[in-house]
Design a protein around this motif. Structure first.
Motif, PDB file in Angstrom:
ATOM      1  N   ASP A  45       0.815  -1.216   0.000  1.00  0.00           N
ATOM      2  CA  ASP A  45       0.000   0.000   0.000  1.00  0.00           C
ATOM      3  C   ASP A  45       0.845   1.261   0.000  1.00  0.00           C
ATOM      4  O   ASP A  45       0.379   2.321   0.409  1.00  0.00           O
ATOM      5  N   ASP A  46       2.087   1.167  -0.429  1.00  0.00           N
ATOM      6  CA  ASP A  46       2.977   2.324  -0.435  1.00  0.00           C
ATOM      7  C   ASP A  46       2.727   3.150  -1.691  1.00  0.00           C
ATOM      8  O   ASP A  46       3.334   2.931  -2.729  1.00  0.00           O
ATOM      9  N   LYS A  47       1.788   4.083  -1.590  1.00  0.00           N
ATOM     10  CA  LYS A  47       1.502   4.965  -2.721  1.00  0.00           C
ATOM     11  C   LYS A  47       1.559   6.403  -2.240  1.00  0.00           C
ATOM     12  O   LYS A  47       1.067   6.735  -1.163  1.00  0.00           O
ATOM     13  N   GLY A 150     -11.473   2.320  -0.624  1.00  0.00           N
ATOM     14  CA  GLY A 150     -10.191   2.932  -0.952  1.00  0.00           C
ATOM     15  C   GLY A 150      -9.857   4.161  -0.126  1.00  0.00           C
ATOM     16  O   GLY A 150     -10.560   4.520   0.824  1.00  0.00           O
ATOM     17  N   ASP A 151      -8.787   4.819  -0.538  1.00  0.00           N
ATOM     18  CA  ASP A 151      -8.229   5.952   0.198  1.00  0.00           C
ATOM     19  C   ASP A 151      -8.738   7.316  -0.258  1.00  0.00           C
ATOM     20  O   ASP A 151      -8.470   8.312   0.401  1.00  0.00           O
TER      21      ASP A 151
END
Length: 154
Positions: A45-47, A150-151
């Motif tokens: 999840d590194d975005k 989602g984010d």
């Protein structure tokens, strides 16, 4: 199945009359951002999104410089029903003018502002007024769909 104008009028009763289309609703330009700095999409999840710098209007008109990616924030904010997905498609006037609009799928249950990417491929700047219709949202029934987790929504 694509949801038609009369179903969409019931789902979104507060739109301006010019936003209703036979097979969707038009979303209007609200804000424009220029991308700055680095972004990343790495393992897991590194975005990280690049920084967004808001572009000011000149008399209510935005100017898109050639070959520069811009993020367009659209109005109104959407609340996508849980049994529906949305395809966001560019208005043909933009394409005919050399401005591409890149979009993603709106998942069932998403709530929030819609943002799309636009690039002016013409050699000259392209001017577009605040409140102009730039994207058509096409709503599709999604059977046995999950809900957006989602984010980027609220």
């Amino acid at each position: 199945m694509i949801l038609g104008e009369y179903v969409l009028r019931d789902l979104f009763p507060d739109l301006d009359e010019d936003q209703y289309q036979p097979a969707g609703i038009d979303l209007k330009l609200d804000r424009v951002f220029r991308l700055e700095g680095r972004g990343a999409l790495l393992e897991g999840d590194d975005k990280r999104l690049p920084e967004y710098r808001e572009v000011e209007t000149e008399g209510g008109v935005f100017e898109l410089e050639p070959n520069v990616p811009y993020v367009l924030e659209l109005a109104p904010e959407l609340e996508i029903p849980e049994d529906t997905a949305v395809l966001f498609l560019p208005r043909s006037t933009l394409l005919r003018s050399g401005v591409s609009v890149h979009t993603a799928l709106g998942d069932p249950g998403f709530r929030g502002k819609i943002r799309v990417l636009a690039v002016n491929h013409h050699a000259a700047p392209y001017r577009i007024a605040h409140g102009e219709r730039v994207v058509q949202a096409v709503f599709l029934r999604a059977e046995d769909a999950g809900r957006y987790e989602g984010d980027y929504g609220r």
